[in-house]
Design a protein around this motif. Sequence first.
Motif, short mmCIF file in Angstrom:
data_model
loop_
_atom_site.label_atom_id
_atom_site.label_comp_id
_atom_site.label_asym_id
_atom_site.label_seq_id
_atom_site.Cartn_x
_atom_site.Cartn_y
_atom_site.Cartn_z
N ASP A 22 0.87 -1.18 0.00
CA ASP A 22 0.00 0.00 0.00
C ASP A 22 0.90 1.22 0.00
OD1 ASP A 22 -1.94 1.91 0.26
OD2 ASP A 22 -2.81 1.10 2.11
N PRO A 23 1.12 1.84 -1.18
CA PRO A 23 2.06 2.96 -1.26
C PRO A 23 1.54 4.26 -0.66
CG PRO A 23 1.08 2.54 -3.40
CD PRO A 23 0.58 1.47 -2.47
N PHE A 24 0.28 4.33 -0.34
CA PHE A 24 -0.32 5.51 0.31
C PHE A 24 -1.16 5.00 1.48
CE2 PHE A 24 0.16 6.30 -4.24
CZ PHE A 24 1.03 7.38 -4.21
N SER A 25 -0.49 4.49 2.51
CA SER A 25 -1.18 3.69 3.51
C SER A 25 -2.01 4.45 4.53
CB SER A 25 -0.19 2.79 4.24
OG SER A 25 0.74 3.55 4.95
N GLY A 26 -1.88 5.74 4.60
CA GLY A 26 -2.71 6.50 5.54
C GLY A 26 -2.57 5.99 6.95
N SER A 27 -3.66 5.56 7.56
CA SER A 27 -3.61 5.07 8.94
C SER A 27 -3.27 3.59 9.04
CB SER A 27 -4.95 5.35 9.64
OG SER A 27 -5.97 4.59 9.03
N GLY A 28 -2.97 2.94 7.93
CA GLY A 28 -2.50 1.56 7.95
C GLY A 28 -3.56 0.49 7.96
N SER A 29 -4.77 0.80 7.53
CA SER A 29 -5.85 -0.18 7.60
C SER A 29 -5.58 -1.42 6.75
CB SER A 29 -7.20 0.45 7.21
OG SER A 29 -7.13 1.07 5.96
N LEU A 30 -4.96 -1.26 5.58
CA LEU A 30 -4.65 -2.42 4.74
C LEU A 30 -3.61 -3.30 5.43
CD1 LEU A 30 -4.62 -3.07 1.15
CD2 LEU A 30 -2.42 -3.42 2.24
N VAL A 31 -2.62 -2.70 6.05
CA VAL A 31 -1.58 -3.46 6.75
C VAL A 31 -2.21 -4.26 7.89
CG1 VAL A 31 0.51 -3.28 8.14
CG2 VAL A 31 0.25 -1.86 6.11
N ARG A 32 -3.10 -3.64 8.64
CA ARG A 32 -3.77 -4.34 9.75
C ARG A 32 -4.66 -5.47 9.23
NH1 ARG A 32 -4.36 0.92 11.08
NH2 ARG A 32 -6.61 0.89 10.82
N ALA A 33 -5.41 -5.22 8.16
CA ALA A 33 -6.28 -6.24 7.59
C ALA A 33 -5.45 -7.41 7.04
CB ALA A 33 -7.15 -5.64 6.49
N ALA A 34 -4.35 -7.10 6.38
CA ALA A 34 -3.48 -8.15 5.85
C ALA A 34 -2.91 -9.00 6.98
CB ALA A 34 -2.35 -7.53 5.03
N ARG A 35 -2.48 -8.36 8.03
CA ARG A 35 -1.91 -9.07 9.18
C ARG A 35 -2.96 -9.99 9.81
NH1 ARG A 35 3.05 -10.24 11.57
NH2 ARG A 35 2.64 -10.66 13.74
N ALA A 36 -4.19 -9.54 9.90
CA ALA A 36 -5.26 -10.35 10.49
C ALA A 36 -5.51 -11.62 9.68
CB ALA A 36 -6.54 -9.53 10.60
N LEU A 37 -5.21 -11.56 8.38
CA LEU A 37 -5.45 -12.71 7.49
C LEU A 37 -4.17 -13.46 7.13
CD1 LEU A 37 -8.06 -11.00 5.16
CD2 LEU A 37 -8.49 -12.74 6.91
N ARG A 38 -3.10 -13.21 7.90
CA ARG A 38 -1.81 -13.88 7.72
C ARG A 38 -1.19 -13.61 6.34
NH1 ARG A 38 -1.65 -19.64 8.64
NH2 ARG A 38 -3.34 -19.67 7.16
N ARG A 39 -1.34 -12.37 5.87
CA ARG A 39 -0.66 -11.94 4.66
C ARG A 39 0.47 -11.00 5.07
NH1 ARG A 39 -5.26 -14.83 4.08
NH2 ARG A 39 -6.03 -14.91 1.96
N ASN A 40 1.52 -10.98 4.28
CA ASN A 40 2.61 -10.03 4.50
C ASN A 40 2.22 -8.71 3.86
OD1 ASN A 40 4.61 -11.95 5.63
ND2 ASN A 40 4.37 -12.90 3.63
#
Length: 69
Positions: A22-40
């Motif tokens: 996510d090159p424009f991650s803002g508050s990091g929601s994609l990173v948190r969602a990915a982590r919850a689903l065991r994605r890097n």
Amino acid sequence: KPEGLLELFIKHSTSPGDWLVDPFSGSGSLVRAARALRRNSIGIEYDERNHAESKKKLNERGVGFDFGD
């Protein structure tokens, strides 16, 4: 971006262990969602306020990340 909606998209378009960027991650929601689903994931954010918010939210969940500070 609502994490629940992101989780739905991620779940149906990737597999555990896949990478998301996510090159424009803002508050990091994609990173948190990915982590919850065991994605890097990699989130990139230039704005210091958004970066701090993302870092705070990830730390609240006890997620260990390299924040590149």
